[in-house]
Design a protein around this motif. Sequence first.
Motif, PDB file in Angstrom:
ATOM      1  N   MET A 110      -1.142 -15.453   5.289  1.00  0.00           N
ATOM      2  CA  MET A 110      -1.495 -15.468   3.888  1.00  0.00           C
ATOM      3  C   MET A 110      -2.179 -14.145   3.539  1.00  0.00           C
ATOM      4  N   ALA A 111      -1.774 -13.575   2.387  1.00  0.00           N
ATOM      5  CA  ALA A 111      -2.341 -12.300   1.960  1.00  0.00           C
ATOM      6  C   ALA A 111      -3.786 -12.483   1.537  1.00  0.00           C
ATOM      7  N   GLN A 112      -4.557 -11.469   1.789  1.00  0.00           N
ATOM      8  CA  GLN A 112      -5.966 -11.501   1.419  1.00  0.00           C
ATOM      9  C   GLN A 112      -6.099 -11.082  -0.050  1.00  0.00           C
ATOM     10  N   VAL A 113      -6.889 -11.830  -0.823  1.00  0.00           N
ATOM     11  CA  VAL A 113      -7.088 -11.499  -2.226  1.00  0.00           C
ATOM     12  C   VAL A 113      -8.024 -10.305  -2.312  1.00  0.00           C
ATOM     13  N   CYS A 114      -7.565  -9.287  -2.995  1.00  0.00           N
ATOM     14  CA  CYS A 114      -8.333  -8.057  -3.116  1.00  0.00           C
ATOM     15  C   CYS A 114      -8.640  -7.811  -4.584  1.00  0.00           C
ATOM     16  N   GLY A 134      -7.066   5.634 -18.564  1.00  0.00           N
ATOM     17  CA  GLY A 134      -7.816   4.442 -18.926  1.00  0.00           C
ATOM     18  C   GLY A 134      -6.971   3.322 -19.486  1.00  0.00           C
ATOM     19  N   GLU A 135      -5.649   3.378 -19.273  1.00  0.00           N
ATOM     20  CA  GLU A 135      -4.773   2.410 -19.918  1.00  0.00           C
ATOM     21  C   GLU A 135      -4.273   1.299 -19.003  1.00  0.00           C
ATOM     22  N   ARG A 136      -4.419   1.441 -17.679  1.00  0.00           N
ATOM     23  CA  ARG A 136      -3.888   0.413 -16.777  1.00  0.00           C
ATOM     24  C   ARG A 136      -4.868   0.134 -15.655  1.00  0.00           C
ATOM     25  N   ILE A 137      -4.883  -1.127 -15.241  1.00  0.00           N
ATOM     26  CA  ILE A 137      -5.654  -1.531 -14.069  1.00  0.00           C
ATOM     27  C   ILE A 137      -4.681  -1.608 -12.905  1.00  0.00           C
ATOM     28  N   LEU A 138      -5.078  -1.061 -11.753  1.00  0.00           N
ATOM     29  CA  LEU A 138      -4.212  -1.028 -10.573  1.00  0.00           C
ATOM     30  C   LEU A 138      -4.987  -1.509  -9.347  1.00  0.00           C
ATOM     31  N   CYS A 139      -4.260  -1.964  -8.371  1.00  0.00           N
ATOM     32  CA  CYS A 139      -4.835  -2.267  -7.059  1.00  0.00           C
ATOM     33  C   CYS A 139      -5.300  -0.926  -6.471  1.00  0.00           C
ATOM     34  N   CYS A 161       0.714  -6.050  -6.778  1.00  0.00           N
ATOM     35  CA  CYS A 161       0.598  -5.717  -5.368  1.00  0.00           C
ATOM     36  C   CYS A 161       0.641  -6.994  -4.545  1.00  0.00           C
ATOM     37  N   GLN A 162       1.713  -7.172  -3.806  1.00  0.00           N
ATOM     38  CA  GLN A 162       1.839  -8.364  -2.962  1.00  0.00           C
ATOM     39  C   GLN A 162       0.890  -8.304  -1.771  1.00  0.00           C
ATOM     40  N   CYS A 209      -2.110  -7.170  -1.666  1.00  0.00           N
ATOM     41  CA  CYS A 209      -3.460  -7.574  -2.083  1.00  0.00           C
ATOM     42  C   CYS A 209      -3.457  -8.860  -2.903  1.00  0.00           C
ATOM     43  N   ASN A 210      -2.280  -9.403  -3.169  1.00  0.00           N
ATOM     44  CA  ASN A 210      -2.131 -10.647  -3.922  1.00  0.00           C
ATOM     45  C   ASN A 210      -2.753 -10.549  -5.321  1.00  0.00           C
ATOM     46  N   VAL A 211      -2.449  -9.437  -6.031  1.00  0.00           N
ATOM     47  CA  VAL A 211      -2.927  -9.268  -7.402  1.00  0.00           C
ATOM     48  C   VAL A 211      -1.769  -8.906  -8.315  1.00  0.00           C
ATOM     49  N   ASP A 212      -1.906  -9.285  -9.560  1.00  0.00           N
ATOM     50  CA  ASP A 212      -0.886  -8.975 -10.556  1.00  0.00           C
ATOM     51  C   ASP A 212      -1.583  -8.679 -11.874  1.00  0.00           C
ATOM     52  N   TRP A 213      -1.666  -7.415 -12.206  1.00  0.00           N
ATOM     53  CA  TRP A 213      -2.294  -6.977 -13.449  1.00  0.00           C
ATOM     54  C   TRP A 213      -1.254  -6.626 -14.507  1.00  0.00           C
TER      55      TRP A 213
END
Length: 195
Positions: free
Chosen positions: A1-5, A14-19, A27-28, A30-34
């Motif tokens: 299981m991926a670790q939540v980051c 300043g327009e996008r949030i990224l892993c 980002c699979q 880090c298990n995040v989806d912005w």
Amino acid sequence: MAQVCWDVTVTNDGERILCKAHGADQCQACNVDWADHNALATTLKHVKELPPPNAPNPVRNAQVTRLKEEGNKHFKTGNYDEAIRFYTMAVDLSWSRPLWEPLAFQYVREELAPVLSNRSAAHLALKNYVDAYVDAEMVTRLKREWSKGWFRKGKALYGLGRAEEAAEAFQTGLRFDHESEELQNALKEIEDVSI
């Protein structure tokens, strides 16, 4: 299981949030989806001026009303195509109401039901029964208790050759307005043809 980051970074503009670890908005590892957040931020970026809180936009209300009235003028003269054009502009303007506007859905509901009902009537006059049905169906969803929507829906269904469903629509409308001559006459017309 991926670790939540939750370790994130913001792009230089300043327009996008990224892993932060991988520089991706999805980002699979880090298990995040912005992606949805970034898409919403992009759409809001074009808003020049936010209205003050709890203040509806009276200009938009007046514009929708003006477009509806212009459509009504054309409808009364039998210029149904032009009436449909103005009703459609009123619908589009009402639907474009920003979600942060207080009571936005209530305004949309109150504005759209009569405009869609009128546009349905114009489509009926042109024998565009499918379009008339679509508008009438939306009216019955926006204002279920309004008998005029059920009348329009019944007329459209009857035009489509679906007399039994039309009768059901007229009967539903009569449940909300027992004394509607328009609905009673429409139902009687179907019953007379069936005999």
